[in-house]
Write a protein that holds these residues in place. Structure first.
Motif, PDB file in Angstrom:
ATOM      1  N   GLN A  90      -9.689   4.349 -14.261  1.00 49.57           N
ATOM      2  CA  GLN A  90      -9.513   2.914 -14.489  1.00 49.57           C
ATOM      3  C   GLN A  90     -10.858   2.238 -14.744  1.00 49.57           C
ATOM      4  O   GLN A  90     -11.837   2.459 -14.026  1.00 49.57           O
ATOM      5  CB  GLN A  90      -8.846   2.262 -13.273  1.00 49.57           C
ATOM      6  CG  GLN A  90      -8.504   0.795 -13.460  1.00 49.57           C
ATOM      7  CD  GLN A  90      -7.777   0.234 -12.262  1.00 49.57           C
ATOM      8  OE1 GLN A  90      -7.544   0.948 -11.285  1.00 49.57           O
ATOM      9  NE2 GLN A  90      -7.415  -1.049 -12.341  1.00 49.57           N
ATOM     10  N   GLY A  91     -10.905   1.427 -15.783  1.00 49.51           N
ATOM     11  CA  GLY A  91     -12.102   0.654 -16.108  1.00 49.51           C
ATOM     12  C   GLY A  91     -13.150   1.398 -16.898  1.00 49.51           C
ATOM     13  O   GLY A  91     -14.233   0.850 -17.142  1.00 49.51           O
ATOM     14  N   VAL A  92     -12.904   2.631 -17.310  1.00 48.59           N
ATOM     15  CA  VAL A  92     -13.900   3.384 -18.081  1.00 48.59           C
ATOM     16  C   VAL A  92     -13.924   2.836 -19.510  1.00 48.59           C
ATOM     17  O   VAL A  92     -12.914   2.837 -20.213  1.00 48.59           O
ATOM     18  CB  VAL A  92     -13.569   4.888 -18.080  1.00 48.59           C
ATOM     19  CG1 VAL A  92     -14.547   5.652 -18.966  1.00 48.59           C
ATOM     20  CG2 VAL A  92     -13.613   5.427 -16.655  1.00 48.59           C
ATOM     21  N   ARG A  93     -15.098   2.379 -19.911  1.00 51.16           N
ATOM     22  CA  ARG A  93     -15.256   1.839 -21.267  1.00 51.16           C
ATOM     23  C   ARG A  93     -15.771   2.868 -22.253  1.00 51.16           C
ATOM     24  O   ARG A  93     -15.601   2.701 -23.461  1.00 51.16           O
ATOM     25  CB  ARG A  93     -16.216   0.653 -21.231  1.00 51.16           C
ATOM     26  CG  ARG A  93     -15.621  -0.593 -20.585  1.00 51.16           C
ATOM     27  CD  ARG A  93     -16.572  -1.762 -20.721  1.00 51.16           C
ATOM     28  NE  ARG A  93     -15.961  -3.011 -20.237  1.00 51.16           N
ATOM     29  CZ  ARG A  93     -16.584  -4.186 -20.220  1.00 51.16           C
ATOM     30  NH1 ARG A  93     -17.849  -4.276 -20.656  1.00 51.16           N
ATOM     31  NH2 ARG A  93     -15.970  -5.271 -19.766  1.00 51.16           N
ATOM     32  N   GLY A  94     -16.431   3.871 -21.780  1.00 53.70           N
ATOM     33  CA  GLY A  94     -16.941   4.875 -22.703  1.00 53.70           C
ATOM     34  C   GLY A  94     -17.520   6.068 -21.974  1.00 53.70           C
ATOM     35  O   GLY A  94     -17.960   5.977 -20.822  1.00 53.70           O
ATOM     36  N   LEU A  95     -17.491   7.200 -22.662  1.00 53.85           N
ATOM     37  CA  LEU A  95     -18.070   8.442 -22.151  1.00 53.85           C
ATOM     38  C   LEU A  95     -19.032   8.972 -23.202  1.00 53.85           C
ATOM     39  O   LEU A  95     -18.767   8.931 -24.407  1.00 53.85           O
ATOM     40  CB  LEU A  95     -16.983   9.483 -21.863  1.00 53.85           C
ATOM     41  CG  LEU A  95     -16.045   9.236 -20.670  1.00 53.85           C
ATOM     42  CD1 LEU A  95     -14.958  10.297 -20.632  1.00 53.85           C
ATOM     43  CD2 LEU A  95     -16.821   9.251 -19.359  1.00 53.85           C
ATOM     44  N   TRP A  96     -20.182   9.513 -22.714  1.00 52.17           N
ATOM     45  CA  TRP A  96     -21.174  10.103 -23.590  1.00 52.17           C
ATOM     46  C   TRP A  96     -21.604  11.443 -23.005  1.00 52.17           C
ATOM     47  O   TRP A  96     -21.596  11.631 -21.786  1.00 52.17           O
ATOM     48  CB  TRP A  96     -22.397   9.194 -23.712  1.00 52.17           C
ATOM     49  CG  TRP A  96     -22.122   7.909 -24.434  1.00 52.17           C
ATOM     50  CD1 TRP A  96     -22.289   7.648 -25.768  1.00 52.17           C
ATOM     51  CD2 TRP A  96     -21.646   6.696 -23.847  1.00 52.17           C
ATOM     52  NE1 TRP A  96     -21.936   6.360 -26.061  1.00 52.17           N
ATOM     53  CE2 TRP A  96     -21.525   5.752 -24.892  1.00 52.17           C
ATOM     54  CE3 TRP A  96     -21.300   6.299 -22.549  1.00 52.17           C
ATOM     55  CZ2 TRP A  96     -21.099   4.449 -24.683  1.00 52.17           C
ATOM     56  CZ3 TRP A  96     -20.858   5.017 -22.332  1.00 52.17           C
ATOM     57  CH2 TRP A  96     -20.751   4.111 -23.391  1.00 52.17           C
ATOM     58  N   CYS A  97     -21.967  12.332 -23.896  1.00 55.46           N
ATOM     59  CA  CYS A  97     -22.354  13.678 -23.460  1.00 55.46           C
ATOM     60  C   CYS A  97     -23.683  14.036 -24.106  1.00 55.46           C
ATOM     61  O   CYS A  97     -23.899  13.800 -25.305  1.00 55.46           O
ATOM     62  CB  CYS A  97     -21.289  14.702 -23.834  1.00 55.46           C
ATOM     63  SG  CYS A  97     -21.647  16.376 -23.262  1.00 55.46           S
ATOM     64  N   ALA A  98     -24.580  14.610 -23.309  1.00 51.41           N
ATOM     65  CA  ALA A  98     -25.884  15.055 -23.781  1.00 51.41           C
ATOM     66  C   ALA A  98     -26.275  16.301 -23.004  1.00 51.41           C
ATOM     67  O   ALA A  98     -25.609  16.694 -22.035  1.00 51.41           O
ATOM     68  CB  ALA A  98     -26.934  13.963 -23.606  1.00 51.41           C
ATOM     69  N   THR A  99     -27.366  16.948 -23.404  1.00 50.41           N
ATOM     70  CA  THR A  99     -27.909  18.103 -22.688  1.00 50.41           C
ATOM     71  C   THR A  99     -29.360  17.835 -22.329  1.00 50.41           C
ATOM     72  O   THR A  99     -30.087  17.150 -23.060  1.00 50.41           O
ATOM     73  CB  THR A  99     -27.821  19.379 -23.545  1.00 50.41           C
ATOM     74  OG1 THR A  99     -28.457  19.150 -24.807  1.00 50.41           O
ATOM     75  CG2 THR A  99     -26.384  19.806 -23.760  1.00 50.41           C
TER      76      THR A  99
END
Length: 354
Positions: free
Chosen positions: A120-129
Motif C-alpha cells: 500500500q502506498g508504493v509509488r515506484g520501484l527501482w533496481c540497481a546493482t
C-alpha cells in the motif's frame, strides 16, 4: 547528511537512522534491522543495529550516536551500549559504484507478485546493482539493490518488511531501501537512483497461449457390414494320458478243506489225547472214579459223533461243506481233562462234584 531527528517517534527516527547507515553497515545487517522494525520490535532493531556498529567498529558521528542512545532509551533498551560505539568527528565518505543489473527483472516480478496487492502506498520501484562491498561483513558483489518510494498513505516499515520477506522466500539476495516521498535522501541513495531503472509491478503479463483450434468432425455414417462372427475361443488342448493298467487285487488264498478221513483221524487223536489222565491224578483215583470218567468220555465221544453226522447232513442238503466248532469248555460243570489247574491246585473228582 539526512536529519535523523526528523520523525514523530522512535520508529520513524530508527528508519531514518537505517537510511543513514546504509553503505556503512553490511547489507544483511540493514535488512535484518528493517525486518525487526517491520514486525513491531523497534527496541530489538535498535539493539541489533548497535551490535553491528560495535562488531565492525563502524564510525559514526556524534549526532548519530545521540539519536541511537535516544532510541534505545525510548524503547527501554540498554542505552549504555550507545556509549561504546566508534564516534568520529567526520565520517569518511564511502565511494560506491552503481550500475544497471545485467539480468532481467523476471525473477523480481515473480517474487513480488504475491505481495504486490499488499504494498500500500508504493509509488515506484527501482533496481540497481552495487559493485563495491558494504560494511565489515559483506557478501558477493555485484549486489542487487531495490529502492521503493512510499507515499504518506503507506508505511515505509511495513513495505520494507513485505519486500524483504518476498525476496527471501524466492531465494534472491537483494538489499531493500524504502524512503518516503519528498524526503531528503543520503548521497548513497541518490547515486543508486541515478543508475537504477524502473520496475513495473503492474506490467501486463503475456497473454496465455491460445489453444489450437480443433475442427469438430461429425461421425460418418456407419457402413452396414455383415454381422461378424464372434471370434472363436481357442480350444484348450488337454493332454491325454495313457490309461493306467488296472491293478489286480490279490485274492486271499483259500486253504484246501481237509478230507473227511483226515478230519475223523484228527478228531480221534484229539479225543485220545483228551482222555489221557496225568499219572499223578490217575494214582489218586479209585476204580469207581475211573469208571465214571470212562463213561463220561464215552458219552462225550458219542455226542461229538452225532454232531458231526448232523453237520454233514446239513451241508449236503445245502450244497455246502460241513463246519466245525470248538468243543465247549466242559460238560456237567467239569473242566476239560488236561486243562491247567487254577491257582496251582489240582481238583479231584470229589472237589468237582462238590
Amino acid at each position: 547528511m539526512v536529519d535523523v531527528a526528523e520523525g514523530a517517534g522512535p520508529v520513524d527516527r530508527l528508519h531514518n537512522l537505517l537510511l543513514a547507515m546504509t553503505g556503512r553497515v553490511d547489507d544483511d545487517g540493514i535488512n535484518s534491522a528493517r525486518e525487526l522494525l517491520g514486525i513491531g520490535q523497534p527496541g530489538a532493531a535498535a539493539e541489533y543495529l548497535t551490535g553491528c556498529l560495535l562488531a565492525g567498529r563502524i564510525p559514526v558521528n556524534s549526532s548519530e550516536q545521540y539519536h541511537l542512545r535516544r532510541i534505545l532509551d525510548e524503547t527501554r533498551s540498554t542505552h549504555v551500549l550507545a556509549d561504546r560505539v566508534n564516534v568520529v568527528d567526520s565520517v569518511p565518505a564511502d565511494e560506491h559504484r552503481f550500475g544497471e543489473p545485467a539480468e532481467e527483472d523476471g525473477d523480481l516480478l515473480a517474487a513480488l507478485a504475491p505481495v504486490a496487492p499488499r504494498l500500500q502506498g508504493v509509488r515506484g520501484l527501482w533496481c540497481a546493482t552495487r559493485t563495491t562491498p558494504a560494511g565489515a561483513s559483506y557478501g558477493a558483489v555485484p549486489r542487487r539493490i531495490l529502492l521503493a518510494e512510499v507515499s504518506p498513505e503507506g508505511s515505509t516499515t511495513a513495505v520494507a518488511y513485505q519486500l524483504i520477506e518476498a525476496l527471501r522466500r524466492a531465494g534472491i539476495n537483494c538489499s531493500v531501501d524504502v524512503f518516503d516521498s519528498g524526503a531528503e535522501l543520503p548521497e548513497y541513495h541518490r547515486e543508486a537512483l541515478a543508475a537504477a531503472h524502473r520496475v513495473h509491478l503492474d506490467a501486463p503479463s503475456a497473454p496465455p497461449a491460445e489453444r489450437p483450434a480443433v475442427r469438430e468432425e461429425r461421425p460418418a455414417a456407419r457402413e452396414e457390414r455383415p454381422a461378424e462372427r464372434p471370434a472363436e475361443q481357442p480350444r484348450r488342448v488337454v493332454e491325454e494320458r495313457p490309461a493306467e493298467p488296472e491293478r489286480s487285487i490279490p485274492q486271499p488264498v483259500s486253504q484246501p478243506e481237509p478230507e473227511p478221513a483226515l478230519a475223523q483221524a484228527a478228531e480221534a487223536q484229539a479225543e485220545a489225547s483228551a482222555m489221557r489222565v496225568p499219572p499223578a491224578v490217575d494214582a489218586k483215583l479209585t476204580d469207581r472214579e475211573r469208571n465214571l470218567l470212562r463213561k463220561l468220555h464215552e458219552e462225550l465221544a458219542q455226542r461229538e459223533q452225532d454232531r458231526s453226522g448232523s453237520r454233514r447232513q446239513n451241508g449236503a442238503s445245502n450244497g455246502e461243506e460241513g463246519w466245525t466248532s470248538t468243543m465247549p469248555g466242559g460238560t456237567g460243570g467239569f473242566p476239560p481233562i488236561g486243562a491247567a489247574p487254577v491257582n496251582n491246585q489240582a481238583y479231584t473228582p470229589q472237589q468237582q462234584r462238590s
